[in-house]
Write an enzyme that holds these catalytic residues in place. Structure first.
Site, PDB file in Angstrom:
ATOM      1  N   GLY A  49       0.844  -1.186   0.000  1.00 59.24           N
ATOM      2  CA  GLY A  49       0.000   0.000   0.000  1.00 59.24           C
ATOM      3  C   GLY A  49       0.880   1.236   0.000  1.00 59.24           C
ATOM      4  N   GLN A  54       3.200   9.738   2.189  1.00 52.14           N
ATOM      5  CA  GLN A  54       4.489   9.109   1.905  1.00 52.14           C
ATOM      6  C   GLN A  54       5.137   9.650   0.638  1.00 52.14           C
ATOM      7  OE1 GLN A  54       2.736   4.909   2.548  1.00 52.14           O
ATOM      8  NE2 GLN A  54       4.903   4.694   3.087  1.00 52.14           N
ATOM      9  N   CYS A 102       7.413  -0.935   5.915  1.00 55.13           N
ATOM     10  CA  CYS A 102       6.910   0.323   5.379  1.00 55.13           C
ATOM     11  C   CYS A 102       7.942   0.908   4.424  1.00 55.13           C
ATOM     12  CB  CYS A 102       6.636   1.299   6.531  1.00 55.13           C
ATOM     13  SG  CYS A 102       5.976   2.899   6.018  1.00 55.13           S
ATOM     14  N   LEU A 103       7.470   1.421   3.300  1.00 57.47           N
ATOM     15  CA  LEU A 103       8.389   2.046   2.352  1.00 57.47           C
ATOM     16  C   LEU A 103       9.055   3.284   2.932  1.00 57.47           C
ATOM     17  CD1 LEU A 103       6.333   1.743  -0.975  1.00 57.47           C
ATOM     18  CD2 LEU A 103       8.156   0.240  -0.133  1.00 57.47           C
ATOM     19  N   HIS A 144      -2.925   0.299   8.485  1.00 54.88           N
ATOM     20  CA  HIS A 144      -1.584   0.873   8.288  1.00 54.88           C
ATOM     21  C   HIS A 144      -1.647   2.139   7.431  1.00 54.88           C
ATOM     22  CE1 HIS A 144       2.911   0.260   7.593  1.00 54.88           C
ATOM     23  NE2 HIS A 144       2.600   1.142   6.659  1.00 54.88           N
ATOM     24  N   GLU A 145      -2.374   2.055   6.303  1.00 57.52           N
ATOM     25  CA  GLU A 145      -2.425   3.209   5.391  1.00 57.52           C
ATOM     26  C   GLU A 145      -3.256   4.350   5.978  1.00 57.52           C
ATOM     27  OE1 GLU A 145      -0.339   3.203   3.121  1.00 57.52           O
ATOM     28  OE2 GLU A 145       0.105   1.067   3.198  1.00 57.52           O
ATOM     29  N   HIS A 148      -1.158   6.317   8.281  1.00 61.26           N
ATOM     30  CA  HIS A 148      -0.304   7.275   7.570  1.00 61.26           C
ATOM     31  C   HIS A 148      -1.045   8.589   7.320  1.00 61.26           C
ATOM     32  CE1 HIS A 148       3.519   5.464   6.709  1.00 61.26           C
ATOM     33  NE2 HIS A 148       3.002   4.386   6.135  1.00 61.26           N
TER      34      HIS A 148
END
Length: 279
Positions: A49, A54, A102-103, A144-145, A148
């Site tokens: 995702g 991000q 996570c990216l 998670h998203e 963010h």
């Protein structure tokens, strides 16, 4: 489409609240191009995702997709889902700890508790309201998203930072250890005796008596000897693999009573240990 620059932990944009979009703003050409760029960026970096924060944009937009993802080889597939202005509501009090990456926190993994089932309400990329029930890994990614977009990263949710690990050390020291520990605890709670064999020779010595052989098809064992021993003792084999390696392990599937992914095994393990599988 373009590959966007991903913000890393420490950049202020990851700690800011993203702003909601109206249906008219969602349908605007600039927003549609931005969504396409987010999808391209997520796929380029093998993300499950990606949230707009991000990529340095404070809009309530996230994209989710899992298709044989090499960063999450055991994860079930999730079709491409564009979520705008998401609202996550837990549907259970049950939480489960699972590994997340996570990216924006590259090459790291940590254990994070998440609700196992949530309602995800959002606008799609056409500006239409949608509502879905997300469970297990999809529920984890959705939480998670959404975190963010509210200025949080998964580190904020970790109960024990001692589990935070660089991915190479995580693969070496944590991954199998955590999975084995979960199997042991499940067997204990189910009141089922459990033994471990680390080689084909150990299987041959211990295969007489058990109601079930639980076999990791990704472990590089001498599988011909393992199956021969199980077949000789007339003990069914419940094997597990990953989505990414399912094709590679396919030659052994016909000799198993059942083949599942690690995720399915974890979900069904209590009943499988108590009831076994038909040979």
């Amino acid at each position: 489409m373009a590959i966007l620059k991903v913000a890393r932990l420490g950049h202020p944009v990851l700690r800011q609240q993203a702003q909601p979009l109206s249906p008219e703003e969602i349908r605007a050409h600039a927003t549609q191009e931005f969504i396409d760029d987010m999808i391209e960026t997520m796929r380029e970096y093998d993300g499950a995702g990606l949230a707009a924060n991000q990529v340095h944009t404070l809009k309530q937009v996230a994209v989710i997709e899992v298709q044989a993802n090499p960063r999450y080889p055991e994860a079930p597939e999730i079709p491409l889902t564009v979520v705008i202005n998401p609202v996550v509501t837990p549907l259970t009090d049950e939480m489960e700890e699972g590994w997340e990456g996570c990216l924006s926190v590259p090459d790291m993994r940590g254990l994070v508790p998440r609700y196992t089932a949530v309602r995800l309400e959002y606008h799609d990329r056409e500006g239409q309201l949608q509502s879905v029930v997300a469970k297990d890994f999809f529920a984890r990614v959705a939480q998670h998203e959404t975190d963010h977009l509210n200025g949080h990263v998964y580190l904020d949710r970790m109960r024990d930072l001692s589990t935070l690990a660089h991915i190479a050390e995580w693969q070496k020291y944590w991954l199998d250890l955590f999975f084995v520990a979960r199997i042991r605890e499940t067997a204990r709670l189910a009141g089922v005796p459990l033994g471990f064999a680390r080689s084909a020779e150990e299987v041959e010595k211990r295969v007489v008596g058990p109601r079930l052989v639980l076999l990791d098809l990704t472990g590089g064992f001498e599988y011909e000897r393992v199956f021969a021993a199980a077949e000789s003792a007339k003990v069914p084999v419940l094997a597990f693999t990953t989505h990414a390696l399912a094709r590679e392990t396919q030659p052994w599937h016909a000799r198993c009573a059942r083949v599942v992914t690690k995720e399915t095994l974890t979900a069904e393990l209590p009943s499988l240990l108590r009831e076994g599988v038909a040979p």
